[in-house]
Scaffold this motif. Sequence first.
Motif, PDB file in Angstrom:
ATOM      1  N   SER A   3       0.792  -1.231   0.000  1.00  0.00           N
ATOM      2  CA  SER A   3       0.000   0.000   0.000  1.00  0.00           C
ATOM      3  C   SER A   3       0.826   1.283   0.000  1.00  0.00           C
ATOM      4  CB  SER A   3      -0.961   0.020   1.207  1.00  0.00           C
ATOM      5  OG  SER A   3      -1.849  -1.064   1.158  1.00  0.00           O
ATOM      6  N   LEU A   4       2.092   1.237  -0.357  1.00  0.00           N
ATOM      7  CA  LEU A   4       2.875   2.473  -0.447  1.00  0.00           C
ATOM      8  C   LEU A   4       2.399   3.294  -1.632  1.00  0.00           C
ATOM      9  CD1 LEU A   4       6.635   1.696   0.325  1.00  0.00           C
ATOM     10  CD2 LEU A   4       5.190   3.413   1.402  1.00  0.00           C
ATOM     11  N   LYS A   5       2.287   4.620  -1.414  1.00  0.00           N
ATOM     12  CA  LYS A   5       1.824   5.520  -2.472  1.00  0.00           C
ATOM     13  C   LYS A   5       2.838   6.647  -2.635  1.00  0.00           C
ATOM     14  CE  LYS A   5      -1.979   6.423  -0.340  1.00  0.00           C
ATOM     15  NZ  LYS A   5      -1.764   5.581   0.851  1.00  0.00           N
ATOM     16  N   ASP A   8       4.136   9.357   0.243  1.00  0.00           N
ATOM     17  CA  ASP A   8       3.952   8.876   1.614  1.00  0.00           C
ATOM     18  C   ASP A   8       5.161   9.214   2.476  1.00  0.00           C
ATOM     19  OD1 ASP A   8       1.441   7.878   1.310  1.00  0.00           O
ATOM     20  OD2 ASP A   8       2.014   5.766   1.209  1.00  0.00           O
ATOM     21  N   ASN A   9       4.904   9.401   3.760  1.00  0.00           N
ATOM     22  CA  ASN A   9       5.954   9.677   4.737  1.00  0.00           C
ATOM     23  C   ASN A   9       6.266   8.365   5.449  1.00  0.00           C
ATOM     24  OD1 ASN A   9       7.776  10.956   6.341  1.00  0.00           O
ATOM     25  ND2 ASN A   9       6.314  12.345   7.323  1.00  0.00           N
ATOM     26  N   VAL A  10       7.501   7.836   5.289  1.00  0.00           N
ATOM     27  CA  VAL A  10       7.867   6.502   5.763  1.00  0.00           C
ATOM     28  C   VAL A  10       8.951   6.603   6.825  1.00  0.00           C
ATOM     29  CG1 VAL A  10       8.756   4.235   5.110  1.00  0.00           C
ATOM     30  CG2 VAL A  10       7.287   5.503   3.522  1.00  0.00           C
ATOM     31  N   THR A  28      10.034   1.316  -4.247  1.00  0.00           N
ATOM     32  CA  THR A  28      10.048   1.814  -5.634  1.00  0.00           C
ATOM     33  C   THR A  28       9.263   3.107  -5.803  1.00  0.00           C
ATOM     34  OG1 THR A  28       8.120   0.437  -6.172  1.00  0.00           O
ATOM     35  CG2 THR A  28      10.303  -0.534  -6.514  1.00  0.00           C
ATOM     36  N   LYS A  29       8.542   3.511  -4.808  1.00  0.00           N
ATOM     37  CA  LYS A  29       7.751   4.734  -4.898  1.00  0.00           C
ATOM     38  C   LYS A  29       8.585   5.941  -4.459  1.00  0.00           C
ATOM     39  CE  LYS A  29       3.893   2.465  -5.885  1.00  0.00           C
ATOM     40  NZ  LYS A  29       3.140   2.620  -7.147  1.00  0.00           N
ATOM     41  N   ASN A  30       8.176   7.100  -4.930  1.00  0.00           N
ATOM     42  CA  ASN A  30       8.817   8.348  -4.528  1.00  0.00           C
ATOM     43  C   ASN A  30       8.200   8.806  -3.208  1.00  0.00           C
ATOM     44  OD1 ASN A  30      10.264  10.724  -4.436  1.00  0.00           O
ATOM     45  ND2 ASN A  30       8.956  11.794  -5.924  1.00  0.00           N
ATOM     46  N   VAL A  31       8.869   8.473  -2.104  1.00  0.00           N
ATOM     47  CA  VAL A  31       8.330   8.758  -0.772  1.00  0.00           C
ATOM     48  C   VAL A  31       9.366   9.487   0.064  1.00  0.00           C
ATOM     49  CG1 VAL A  31       6.787   6.762  -0.831  1.00  0.00           C
ATOM     50  CG2 VAL A  31       9.094   6.516   0.118  1.00  0.00           C
ATOM     51  N   GLU A  32       8.894  10.096   1.183  1.00  0.00           N
ATOM     52  CA  GLU A  32       9.770  10.745   2.153  1.00  0.00           C
ATOM     53  C   GLU A  32      10.192   9.694   3.175  1.00  0.00           C
ATOM     54  OE1 GLU A  32      10.886  13.823   2.150  1.00  0.00           O
ATOM     55  OE2 GLU A  32       9.785  14.383   0.342  1.00  0.00           O
TER      56      GLU A  32
END
Length: 247
Positions: A3-5, A8-10, A28-32
């Motif tokens: 469910s990573l979008k 998202d702040n990880v 693989t997602k562009n997240v913080e």
Amino acid sequence: MHSLKEGDNVLIIANDATSTEDIKRKITKNVEITSTSVSRIQNIETKSFDFIICKDQLEAIISDSVLPKVLTLLKPGGIFAVADTISNIPKIEFELKVNGFVNIKQNDGVLYCSKPNYELGSSTKLNLKAKPAKAVWKIDDTIEDDMIDPDNLLDEDDLIKPDSSSLRVCATTGKRKACKDCSCGLAEELTGETKANTVNSENAKSSCGNCYLGDAFRCAACPYLGMPAFKPGEKVQLAGNLLKSDI
């Protein structure tokens, strides 16, 4: 990742930089991304993480009582993912549940759970003026064919008008019992009823000779039917209230 979008702040909880980098490569997602360890997690003030990932640190998190902190760092509905070797799943699920996590499940060797969709300590105003719910059952909904006709509960004997003389009571006692100085004729009437209820067993004839033993030994036409047992030759006296209605 589950469910990573984008955006998202990880938060990654790992014991060393190698483990942290290993998790970053799988995202693989562009997240913080923010990383920390179990010993430093209490210093994190941000409470807006969409995703917290734990790498080989679950045992330390549980033993150091860090799970409540993890829960507060997540957004409502945020996900906590445990990439760890777990030997006792029931115990881990119990620890997660008692600390407020929900929707616990496993997928591809990773244990996922989430924070409820509300913030801890949040409240909502109750609408106490809401309209009451409609009645589920009403008398108008009853089918008339299923209702009992009260007239069918009566038989012919119930429709017979009682004799007014049997309803007569003493004005003094208020009962069908004559007072000491009765002058209304009720005493004589009750005396007549008593005599009518007296049977002389000497004059009655029995075809079997066992009538005195009681109804169990009497035939359908027995003159003593309904009377108490008696000794042969004695007068059978019925109590004066046996023929009175209880009503």
